[in-house]
Design a protein around this motif. Sequence first.
Motif, PDB file in Angstrom:
ATOM      1  N   LEU A  72       2.897   0.403  -1.744  1.00 36.72           N
ATOM      2  CA  LEU A  72       3.927  -0.423  -1.687  1.00 36.72           C
ATOM      3  C   LEU A  72       4.804   0.586  -2.859  1.00 36.72           C
ATOM      4  O   LEU A  72       3.462   0.382  -3.763  1.00 36.72           O
ATOM      5  CB  LEU A  72       4.168  -1.581  -2.065  1.00 36.72           C
ATOM      6  CG  LEU A  72       5.573  -1.984  -1.442  1.00 36.72           C
ATOM      7  CD1 LEU A  72       6.654  -2.043  -0.126  1.00 36.72           C
ATOM      8  CD2 LEU A  72       5.349  -3.932  -1.700  1.00 36.72           C
ATOM      9  N   GLY A 108      10.247  -0.283  -2.337  1.00 41.58           N
ATOM     10  CA  GLY A 108      10.374  -0.817  -1.529  1.00 41.58           C
ATOM     11  C   GLY A 108       9.745  -0.135   0.033  1.00 41.58           C
ATOM     12  O   GLY A 108       9.345  -0.564   0.985  1.00 41.58           O
ATOM     13  N   LYS A 110       6.917   1.605   1.770  1.00 41.25           N
ATOM     14  CA  LYS A 110       5.363   1.280   2.024  1.00 41.25           C
ATOM     15  C   LYS A 110       4.972   3.458   2.927  1.00 41.25           C
ATOM     16  O   LYS A 110       5.783   4.148   3.666  1.00 41.25           O
ATOM     17  CB  LYS A 110       5.297   0.974   3.198  1.00 41.25           C
ATOM     18  CG  LYS A 110       5.499  -0.698   2.898  1.00 41.25           C
ATOM     19  CD  LYS A 110       4.998  -1.342   4.336  1.00 41.25           C
ATOM     20  CE  LYS A 110       5.254  -2.797   4.553  1.00 41.25           C
ATOM     21  NZ  LYS A 110       4.141  -4.136   5.405  1.00 41.25           N
TER      22      LYS A 110
END
Length: 146
Positions: A72, A108, A110
């Motif tokens: 992440l 934020g 991935k």
Amino acid sequence: MDLKRAALFLFFAFTVSLAFAQTDSLKLSCPLKNGTPKIVRASDKDYQKSSEYGVMLTSKVDTLVQAAHEALVVLVARTEDTKYDVVLQFRNYSFWYAGVLTPKVRKGAKVKAGDIIGTYKPGDMLELLMFQSEEPVNPRKYLKCN
């Protein structure tokens, strides 16, 4: 009742040993496809006696920086030298990329191993720092580069 306790203890011991085995199996792909780790300071040669745990990577042909592991994105920040730091988090590991020319990810997001996280100027140094539970770790142990 003692048999249940023994079974519970064995299950717990197996679970703990499995968790430690997973930690040691961590593998990082090279952030630069044709990157070569360079020894540019004493800590790379003898990292256990130093507080610096980074690995410097360089490539004469690469222009893209790739995620070394699924993670992440927790930080994308411009530095004083007008480049960027990109920090990725996987479980209790953090991977800090310093020297990214232009980030291609946002906080934020991935990413998977091999995803493009930024651009790189061929010949520059890209630094990869690694932390486990905020403690520095030398990424050379896990890094697979040419």
